[in-house]
Write a protein that holds these residues in place. Structure first.
Motif, short mmCIF file in Angstrom:
data_model
loop_
_atom_site.label_atom_id
_atom_site.label_comp_id
_atom_site.label_asym_id
_atom_site.label_seq_id
_atom_site.Cartn_x
_atom_site.Cartn_y
_atom_site.Cartn_z
N GLY A 165 0.82 -1.21 0.00
CA GLY A 165 0.00 0.00 0.00
C GLY A 165 0.85 1.25 0.00
N ALA A 281 -4.30 3.89 1.52
CA ALA A 281 -3.75 2.54 1.53
C ALA A 281 -4.43 1.80 2.68
CB ALA A 281 -2.24 2.58 1.73
N PHE A 317 -5.63 -0.10 -2.44
CA PHE A 317 -5.49 1.35 -2.49
C PHE A 317 -6.79 1.89 -3.07
CE2 PHE A 317 -4.20 5.55 -3.70
CZ PHE A 317 -3.32 5.91 -2.68
#
Length: 389
Positions: A165, A281, A317
């Motif tokens: 992320g 994220a 994400f």
């Protein structure tokens, strides 16, 4: 609950009941009423499904922060709620929030055992030693420790590849920065956090080789005032895009207040700073929690280590800002697809640290042992890792 009965014991009550029955029978005979034979008792029915149903599995969670932190603990609690939805009345869950990463955590885990929990999740790195102390005295309990590396016969570890992320956030940061200076608010300098700072920088460098990353440490996971102070310091130092490895949305809020950009971390934080928000994220703990619970219910639970990422549906994400260029969004989707099918590797050489030392040779891909021991900053990250000589 048994009711309190004053002055008279249960044995006396039974005797009184017997006398009352005899008196009633005598009265009926005296009135000339013929006693009818009592109906035969029905044959014993087979045990009902309800009677045969096993007791629900009791599951407890220890959280390092409040469930309303908007980030790390919030994500874990969403995973707990997903468990309840998945298994219904087969399980009963509970949680204790704000459990310190200290000796007192051991008391919390032992208390969870005493309450009959048979599956216990400790959701932060600092619970490793307390869980290791509690586990041997509760062999019939399964312990699960998040982000740790030590196991026991009834304790296993699990983690999410948060660096994936962080890398995806970096791809966007590299494209959106105007000063070529990024900032990260770091929590505690353990390999997990250092790895994320590096991955963020590598992602940014993949689209903008000119970027550099500054880091300010707060040495806590959740401390909004300190996080805000650190974010402000980074902005004053020239950073115009911020990321954090802390648990609250304070960094995103600070960026919005200062007219800068930032990311959500662990959970979708869009609502906390919509003008500053570039994307989040996020961690989805539900897939792992569902697997671990199913293992326990079906008697298949074994010790070991799990480290899940985009491939397993644990990392994503989301909520990318509208002003992110289309080509950057396309690159992000390519990265995400590559992480999912294994065709893209973030940690692949050549990679050098910020002193010029080669830490990963050309074309060599890092294994999990390497990633678990990251204690250096990659080229482009300013400063030294705390404690590094």
């Amino acid at each position: 609950m048994t009711e309190n009965i004053p002055k008279i014991g249960k044995r006396s009550l039974i005797q009184l009941a017997g006398w009352s029955t005899l008196a009633a029978a005598a009265a009926l005979v005296g009135c000339g009423k013929k006693e009818e034979a009592a109906p035969a008792a029905p044959a014993s029915a087979p045990a009902s499904a309800a009677a045969a149903k096993p007791a629900p599995l009791k599951i407890a969670f220890a959280y390092v922060g409040p469930v309303g932190d908007g980030g790390w603990t919030f994500a874990h609690d969403n995973g707990r709620k997903a468990l309840e939805k998945e298994f219904g009345d087969k399980i009963v869950t509970s949680f204790v929030e704000n459990v310190p990463e200290a000796a007192d955590a051991e008391r919390v885990f032992r208390d969870m055992v005493g309450q009959g929990n048979k599956l216990i999740f400790g959701t932060t790195f600092g619970y490793m030693e307390p869980m290791l102390k509690a586990a041997p005295d509760a062999k019939d309990v399964k312990f699960e420790h998040a982000t740790g590396y030590k196991t026991a016969d009834n304790l296993r570890t699990y983690d999410s590849r948060t660096y994936e992320g962080a890398y995806m956030a970096g791809v966007i940061a590299g494209a959106m920065t105007k000063t070529n200076t990024l900032g990260v608010v770091g929590s505690i300098p353990i390999p997990e956090v250092i790895r994320n700072i590096n991955a963020f920088t590598l992602g940014a460098q993949s689209v903008n080789p000119k970027v550099k990353t500054k880091v300010v440490w707060v040495n806590k996971w959740f401390d909004p005032p300190k996080e805000t102070e650190a974010a402000t310091s980074l902005i004053n130092g020239g950073a115009d895009v911020l990321m954090q490895n802390t648990d609250s949305p304070a960094v995103l809020k600070a960026a919005q207040d200062k007219g800068k950009r930032a990311f959500g971390w662990d959970s979708d934080m869009t609502a906390y700073g919509p003008k500053a928000h570039l994307g989040s994220a996020v961690i989805n703990w539900a897939p792992y929690y569902i697997k671990a619970t199913r293992d326990a219910l079906e008697g298949k639970w074994t010790t070991g280590k799990a480290w899940w990422g985009v491939k397993e549906g644990a990392i994503d994400f989301v909520s990318i800002a509208d002003d992110v260029p289309a080509e950057t969004k396309a690159k992000l989707e390519t990265v995400k697809a590559g992480l999912k099918d294994g065709s893209f590797v973030i940690w692949k050489g050549p990679i050098t640290d910020n002193t010029g030392k080669v830490v990963l040779e050309k074309d060599k891909a890092a294994d999990d042992e390497f990633l678990g021991g990251v204690k250096f900053f990659v080229k482009g990250v300013e400063g030294k890792v705390p404690g590094d000589k």
